[in-house]
Write a protein that holds these residues in place. Structure first.
Motif, PDB file in Angstrom:
ATOM      1  N   SER A   1       0.964  -1.125   0.452  1.00 48.99           N
ATOM      2  CA  SER A   1      -0.217   0.136  -0.244  1.00 48.99           C
ATOM      3  C   SER A   1       0.778   1.630  -0.151  1.00 48.99           C
ATOM      4  O   SER A   1       1.545   1.007  -0.079  1.00 48.99           O
ATOM      5  CB  SER A   1      -0.787   0.083   1.184  1.00 48.99           C
ATOM      6  OG  SER A   1      -0.235  -0.449   2.288  1.00 48.99           O
ATOM      7  N   CYS A   2       0.254   1.924  -0.498  1.00 47.95           N
ATOM      8  CA  CYS A   2       1.010   3.719  -0.479  1.00 47.95           C
ATOM      9  C   CYS A   2       0.972   4.625   1.715  1.00 47.95           C
ATOM     10  O   CYS A   2       0.431   3.858   1.977  1.00 47.95           O
ATOM     11  CB  CYS A   2       0.381   4.716  -1.003  1.00 47.95           C
ATOM     12  SG  CYS A   2       0.598   4.078  -2.463  1.00 47.95           S
TER      13      CYS A   2
ATOM     14  N   LEU B   1      -2.595   3.937  -5.540  1.00 49.39           N
ATOM     15  CA  LEU B   1      -1.363   3.103  -5.775  1.00 49.39           C
ATOM     16  C   LEU B   1      -1.817   2.324  -7.542  1.00 49.39           C
ATOM     17  O   LEU B   1      -2.663   2.671  -7.662  1.00 49.39           O
ATOM     18  CB  LEU B   1      -2.483   1.834  -4.493  1.00 49.39           C
ATOM     19  CG  LEU B   1      -1.655   0.739  -4.609  1.00 49.39           C
ATOM     20  CD1 LEU B   1       0.210   1.030  -4.242  1.00 49.39           C
ATOM     21  CD2 LEU B   1      -2.069  -0.257  -4.488  1.00 49.39           C
TER      22      LEU B   1
ATOM     23  N   CYS C   1       3.093   4.349  -6.143  1.00 48.31           N
ATOM     24  CA  CYS C   1       2.254   5.407  -5.349  1.00 48.31           C
ATOM     25  C   CYS C   1       3.213   6.529  -5.675  1.00 48.31           C
ATOM     26  O   CYS C   1       4.071   6.762  -6.223  1.00 48.31           O
ATOM     27  CB  CYS C   1       2.543   5.386  -4.147  1.00 48.31           C
ATOM     28  SG  CYS C   1       2.151   3.671  -3.048  1.00 48.31           S
TER      29      CYS C   1
ATOM     30  N   ALA D   1       6.003   1.317  -3.586  1.00 46.13           N
ATOM     31  CA  ALA D   1       4.076   0.595  -2.193  1.00 46.13           C
ATOM     32  C   ALA D   1       4.829  -0.113  -1.476  1.00 46.13           C
ATOM     33  O   ALA D   1       6.167  -0.569  -1.567  1.00 46.13           O
ATOM     34  CB  ALA D   1       3.422   0.340  -3.110  1.00 46.13           C
TER      35      ALA D   1
END
Ligand SMILES: *[C@@H]1O[C@H](CO)[C@@H](O)[C@H](O)[C@H]1NC(C)=O
Ligand SMILES: [Ca+2]
Length: 214
Positions: free
Chosen positions: A54-55, A62, A71, A211
């Motif tokens: 994830s960011c 993302l 990201c 990410a």
């Protein structure tokens, strides 16, 4: 005399009979209670899903690029050739100007920017003119797919070079001013790129970083 002995013996005999102790058998009934404790161990196997990339914060978007995730986020602020390489780091130490894998990514970047500022803005992106194309006009050797290279360290390919008509034009390349049209920008409304030089300033930069498992 014999009589007396007999009497005495008889007497003792009787007393002896009488005195034979009666054996008392006390039967103790002991009841054994067997307590069986059954311990049931329930092993619950929880299948933990693998952590997802994830960011770092929700203001980054993302982008799944297959083998890795990227990201992106817009840095808004005056930017020119002097701070072009440092503005993204003000968002995050790992952030750099972002390149594009294909036209869909530049469209995504445009819609993100327009959601934040709904009018046309120019942003630096992660592509610089390669030195062999400095001062070269748009031609077969220094074309829209060969004059520039991605600078973010991850973007590859040439599908992401989505230029406006006639760009990159290396404007003023032969004007004698020495303006080097090194940097690529994007227009947020047209989702098209343009090369600009150190005589120009824009409203920000498109930044990117990998990410991670946050
Ligand atoms: C463009 O890149 C995105 C990742 O940003 C990818 O999901 C998509 O499949 C690519 N599209 C094409 C046409 O290659
Ligand atoms: Ca240009």
């Amino acid at each position: 005399m014999i009589f007396c002995v007999c009497v005495i013996l008889a007497f003792f005999a009787r007393v002896g009979d009488f005195c034979i102790p009666t054996q008392q058998v006390v039967t103790t009934s002991s009841s054994t209670t067997t307590t069986t404790t059954t311990t049931t161990t329930t092993t619950t196997t929880t299948t933990t899903p693998p952590p997802e990339l994830s960011c770092i914060t929700t203001d980054w978007t993302l982008i799944n690029r297959g083998s890795y995730s990227w990201c992106i986020r817009v840095y808004w602020g005056y930017a020119n050739y002097l701070n072009v390489d440092s503005v993204c780091a003000t968002l995050h130490a790992d952030a750099v100007r972002s390149g594009f894998l294909n036209a869909s990514e530049i469209a995504t970047a445009s819609s993100i920017a327009l959601a934040e500022r709904n009018y046309n803005q120019r942003l630096f992106v992660g592509a610089d003119r390669i030195s062999s194309c400095y001062y070269q006009p748009l031609n077969a050797v220094c074309s829209g797919t060969t004059a520039f290279g991605w600078t973010d360290g991850v973007t590859s390919g040439t599908d992401g070079f989505v230029w406006a008509v006639g760009q990159p034009d290396n404007l003023l390349y032969n004007s004698g001013t020495g303006f080097s049209q090194i940097w690529a920008t994007m227009s947020t409304m047209t989702a098209l790129m343009d090369d600009i030089g150190d005589d120009d300033a824009v409203q920000g930069a498109l930044c990117g970083m990998k990410a991670d498992y946050y």
